[in-house]
Design an enzyme around this catalytic site. Structure first.
Site, mmCIF file in Angstrom:
data_model
loop_
_atom_site.group_PDB
_atom_site.id
_atom_site.type_symbol
_atom_site.label_atom_id
_atom_site.label_comp_id
_atom_site.label_asym_id
_atom_site.label_seq_id
_atom_site.Cartn_x
_atom_site.Cartn_y
_atom_site.Cartn_z
ATOM 1 N N GLY A 236 -27.773 42.208 41.528
ATOM 2 C CA GLY A 236 -27.732 42.585 42.913
ATOM 3 C C GLY A 236 -28.811 41.706 43.535
ATOM 4 O O GLY A 236 -28.214 41.069 44.818
ATOM 5 N N PHE A 237 -29.991 41.587 43.324
ATOM 6 C CA PHE A 237 -31.000 40.848 44.101
ATOM 7 C C PHE A 237 -30.983 41.035 45.545
ATOM 8 O O PHE A 237 -31.612 40.373 46.230
ATOM 9 C CB PHE A 237 -30.693 39.157 44.065
ATOM 10 C CG PHE A 237 -30.194 38.824 42.694
ATOM 11 C CD1 PHE A 237 -31.011 38.756 41.548
ATOM 12 C CD2 PHE A 237 -29.000 38.293 42.385
ATOM 13 C CE1 PHE A 237 -30.587 38.443 40.201
ATOM 14 C CE2 PHE A 237 -28.465 37.882 41.055
ATOM 15 C CZ PHE A 237 -29.318 38.137 39.969
ATOM 16 N N GLY A 464 -29.292 44.809 35.231
ATOM 17 C CA GLY A 464 -29.560 43.532 34.430
ATOM 18 C C GLY A 464 -30.717 43.387 33.810
ATOM 19 O O GLY A 464 -31.135 42.382 33.291
ATOM 20 N N ARG A 612 -49.453 47.596 32.707
ATOM 21 C CA ARG A 612 -48.817 47.702 31.384
ATOM 22 C C ARG A 612 -47.544 46.987 31.235
ATOM 23 O O ARG A 612 -46.824 47.453 31.973
ATOM 24 C CB ARG A 612 -49.047 49.165 30.965
ATOM 25 C CG ARG A 612 -48.851 49.311 29.603
ATOM 26 C CD ARG A 612 -49.119 50.890 29.155
ATOM 27 N NE ARG A 612 -49.164 51.210 27.885
ATOM 28 C CZ ARG A 612 -49.205 52.450 27.353
ATOM 29 N NH1 ARG A 612 -49.208 53.336 28.023
ATOM 30 N NH2 ARG A 612 -49.609 52.607 26.022
ATOM 31 N N ASN A 615 -42.128 46.573 27.934
ATOM 32 C CA ASN A 615 -41.422 45.633 26.904
ATOM 33 C C ASN A 615 -41.721 44.316 27.159
ATOM 34 O O ASN A 615 -41.152 43.830 28.240
ATOM 35 C CB ASN A 615 -39.742 46.010 27.116
ATOM 36 C CG ASN A 615 -39.008 45.469 25.858
ATOM 37 O OD1 ASN A 615 -39.275 44.286 25.483
ATOM 38 N ND2 ASN A 615 -37.927 46.110 25.626
ATOM 39 N N PRO A 616 -42.323 43.626 26.226
ATOM 40 C CA PRO A 616 -42.548 42.147 26.571
ATOM 41 C C PRO A 616 -41.267 41.495 26.721
ATOM 42 O O PRO A 616 -41.147 40.378 27.222
ATOM 43 C CB PRO A 616 -43.279 41.660 25.418
ATOM 44 C CG PRO A 616 -44.055 43.008 25.018
ATOM 45 C CD PRO A 616 -43.007 44.075 25.156
ATOM 46 N N GLY A 688 -39.981 42.627 38.979
ATOM 47 C CA GLY A 688 -38.780 42.088 39.196
ATOM 48 C C GLY A 688 -38.588 40.897 40.103
ATOM 49 O O GLY A 688 -37.913 40.063 40.105
ATOM 50 N N GLU A 689 -39.723 40.876 41.063
ATOM 51 C CA GLU A 689 -39.797 40.053 42.215
ATOM 52 C C GLU A 689 -40.890 38.998 42.112
ATOM 53 O O GLU A 689 -40.716 37.942 42.785
ATOM 54 C CB GLU A 689 -39.847 40.768 43.557
ATOM 55 C CG GLU A 689 -38.431 41.386 43.721
ATOM 56 C CD GLU A 689 -38.257 42.275 44.991
ATOM 57 O OE1 GLU A 689 -38.066 42.218 45.636
ATOM 58 O OE2 GLU A 689 -39.244 43.528 44.546
#
Length: 735
Positions: A236-237, A464, A612, A615-616, A688-689
């Protein structure tokens, strides 16, 4: 109560990976409905003017065509407030589609054809004849009169004149960024079906509740009579963060023909119909003492927007808070053009704004002879300069240290144009990264089942980024069940409401709702068991119970119940005493061909403080994607607008350049992985950004280090490098 589970912090593989790689994941375009019809949109070939007449007779007679809709308002769609209006509605474009003959931008929807198949619909659309009265559009920022955005004031801290007067060194530079389009792998698609007065819509969206609100308002429905589903979103972005006119048109088409209708935009229509990152023009002035401490910052930004909307690409957002400086002035202006409404794109405002700010910091470091990392350390902000609030958590210094160490940053190697590898010049550059998070309330439900599985659900989205996987890990940590036995439901307005999947907020603010729902269902089950003499847990100390599938399966079996469920809520405080930002540092090495000006990014290192890390694996994937996004911003990504006709010159992937694997060098991601004690229950912040912010500046700064010339206009294409090296000034739009 539960045994220690290693799920949070584990690099868990994606639980949705198998369905994606086997092609069985159901995206909006995959939804199969009986008697499905298809709609396509005809779009304006002019950017400004009006429709004189439209001949649809041949289209209506075409094989398979069910209906043709013109721009006459006959579809009965009611106006819906736009996201950017004073009413803060969900629409990205506040104009009602197909409502009148006025053309506001190139690619505006002017007609819709509904047919038995998509091919028949397109064949019918090609038979429509439209005559326009065309006017010359306003298509360039330079030709518009900048205005102060409604309701926005300049940011003024201290006195800029005084700050510049006491400076030992000053920098003034102009920077330019182009329009950019999102180009997600999945084009925007909507499938709509009416059952009486109830409407069900499958939509590729980042905000199912926003779509529900818009459809309810557009068709005079109660919100509970609209169901929106979006199980998987193919990227989407930001392009799917608001509701665009095609969503309303798909629902109107389904109502008109009395059967389900799918409307999928084409790739060229994605350049006209789902927003755009607007172009910016920026001026940055910096003043500093000889030791590098900032005395003044001025950041003026002008961004394009459309007539009728008030979209602001807030280029000064990062400048207001990233560095300690007593005298700061930030002015934001908009230039109204005859263009489609812009929208937020990944790291809106901060991505183009950080390019200007972090490039100017590099110019100042060169002027003072100070290492760019050291310059930033000397101006580190221990509290938020824009608000005076303490940070919820900040480990930016550690990001500088980790990134520089892994990259092999040499503070003494700062003379431009001295490193070579055969015919190419080598340079290294760095920049800071940051991104804030806006708090949003969320709710989720959790269910324990007698078969030893659990279900968690929330109306958030999988765009995604690994949401299914991370939510399963958060639930697993509470319930003592492996993620493979937890079923996560997303993207459905019948689930508890969550904020849109934008602004890097999903894990930070929806994750706690998942956790609280799991705690609630666990505690409800245990409360009944501890008070029941028939239970083996009767009067047990709650802290001694190892909660897991054996526990809840045994209790559910004993009481004869197939399941038990509970709702959890998270209410982040918008009035928090803390400023909440993620932080990071980018380091980049480039090779520049002396003859052609071609720039290659050999490697990048990003060190990030995102609280934190749940999930790496998925977090690293997000940040690699963000850094790649920044590489594209720096070197290739731009939409060229014809200044006379106002249309995109290359509305397709053959002309709009995106990085392929060969364009991306080695990308390395590091985390501080320090939980934020003041945000939610899981201590995580957004990832995310932040990978985008500062990445383009780090590459641009590396190009300067390699060549000794400063390119201030993005993207840094070979012609701009060659012209800048020739001293012809193409690197600075202000010349």
């Amino acid at each position: 109560m539960s045994p220690e589970q290693p799920w949070i912090g584990r690099p868990q593989t994606r639980v949705d990976g198998p369905v994606k790689v086997t092609g069985t994941a159901m995206y909006t375009g995959d939804v199969a409905l009986p008697d499905l019809a298809h709609a396509v949109l005809l779009q304006s070939t002019i950017a400004k003017g009006s429709i004189l007449d439209m001949d649809v007779a041949a289209a209506e007679r075409a094989p398979g065509v069910l209906a043709v809709c013109a721009s006459d308002g006959s579809l009965g769609i009611r106006p819906v407030a736009s996201y950017y209006s004073a009413d803060n509605g969900p629409m990205g474009d506040g104009r009602t589609p197909l409502s009148d003959a006025v053309i506001h931008h190139h690619g505006q929807h002017v007609a819709m054809v509904i047919a038995e198949s998509r091919e028949q619909a397109w064949a019918g659309a090609e038979l429509i004849r439209v005559r326009y009265r065309e006017q010359a559009p306003l298509a360039r920022i330079e030709d518009a009169i900048p205005q102060t955005p409604p309701g926005r004031e300049d940011v003024v801290r201290g006195d800029l004149t005084t700050g510049l007067a006491v400076a030992d060194a000053t920098i003034e530079a102009y920077y330019e960024t182009p329009p950019q389009h999102m180009n997600a792998m999945e084009p925007c698609t909507t499938t709509a079906r009416w059952t009486g007065n109830r409407l069900t819509v499958h939509d590729s969206t980042q905000y199912v509740f926003g779509v529900r609100a818009a459809l309810a308002e557009a068709f005079g429905l109660r919100p509970e009579d609209v169901r929106v589903l979006s199980g998987f979103v193919g990227g989407g972005f930001g392009s799917k963060g608001t509701v665009w006119p095609h969503v309303l048109l798909a629902a109107a088409a389904a109502r008109l023909v009395g059967r389900p209708v799918r409307l999928a935009l084409t790739r060229p229509q994605m350049f006209t119909s789902c927003g755009v990152r607007p172009p910016t023009r920026q001026r940055v002035v910096l003043g500093a003492r000889r030791d590098g401490r900032l005395t003044a910052i001025a950041h003026d930004g002008t961004t394009a927007t459309s007539f009728g909307e008030n979209v602001v690409e807030n280029t000064g957002a990062t400048t207001a808070m990233l560095y300690a400086c007593p005298n700061v002035t930030i002015r934001q202006r908009i230039a109204r053009l005859d263009m489609q409404p812009p929208t937020f794109q990944r790291a809106p405002g901060r991505a183009p704004g950080s390019f200007a700010l972090e490039s100017a910091l590099d110019e100042l470091a060169h002027e003072l002879g100070v290492d760019p990392v050291e310059l930033r350390l000397r101006n580190h902000a221990d509290t938020d300069p824009s608000s005076g609030r303490p940070w919820s958590s900040k480990h930016l210094r550690e990001c500088y240290r980790l990134g520089a160490e892994r990259f092999g940053w040499d503070p003494n190697d700062r003379t431009p144009g001295t490193r070579r590898d055969g015919d190419v010049l080598i340079g290294s550059g760095m920049a800071s990264a940051t991104h804030e998070m806006d708090p949003g309330p969320a709710a989720a439900y959790a269910e324990l089942r007698v078969d030893g599985t659990a279900v968690v659900g929330v109306a958030s989205h999988e765009i995604g980024t690994g949401t299914y996987t991370v939510f399963a890990q958060i639930a697993a940590d509470v319930l003592g069940v492996g993620p493979e036995r937890i079923f996560v439901r997303l993207g459905d307005t019948e689930l508890p409401e969550a904020p849109p999947s934008i602004g890097s907020q999903t894990v930070a603010y929806v994750g706690p709702a998942i956790r609280r729902a799991c705690e609630a269902v666990r505690d409800d089950l245990l409360a009944g068991a501890l008070d029941d003499p028939e239970s083996p847990l009767y009067r047990r100390e709650i802290g001694t119970i190892d909660f897991g599938p054996d526990t809840f399966v045994g209790e559910l079996t004993r009481i004869g119940s197939p399941s038990i469920s509970a709702i959890g809520h998270a209410h982040p405080d918008a009035g928090s005493p803390y400023a909440v930002h993620s932080f990071g540092a980018h380091f980049a090495e480039v090779a520049v061909d002396v003859a052609t000006g071609t720039v290659r990014v050999r490697r990048m290192v990003g060190a990030f403080d995102i609280g934190r890390v749940i999930n790496p694996r998925t977090a690293r994937s997000q940040l690699i994607g963000g850094m790649t996004f920044g590489l594209a911003q720096a070197l290739m990504e731009a939409t060229t607008i014809d200044p006379r006709r106002g249309h995109a010159v290359e509305p397709h992937l053959a002309g709009y350049h995106l990085p392929a694997n060969a364009d991306v060098g080695a990308l390395d991601v590091l985390f501080t992985d320090i939980p934020d004690p003041h945000i939610g229950d899981v201590g995580a912040r957004g990832a995310g950004e932040i990978g985008v912010v500062g990445a383009a500046a780090a590459i641009a700064n590396a190009v300067f280090h390699a060549t000794g010339v400063r390119v201030r206009t993005l993207p840094i294409t070979p012609d701009r490098v060659v012209m800048a090296r020739s001293g012809l000034g193409w690197g600075d739009f202000g010349e």
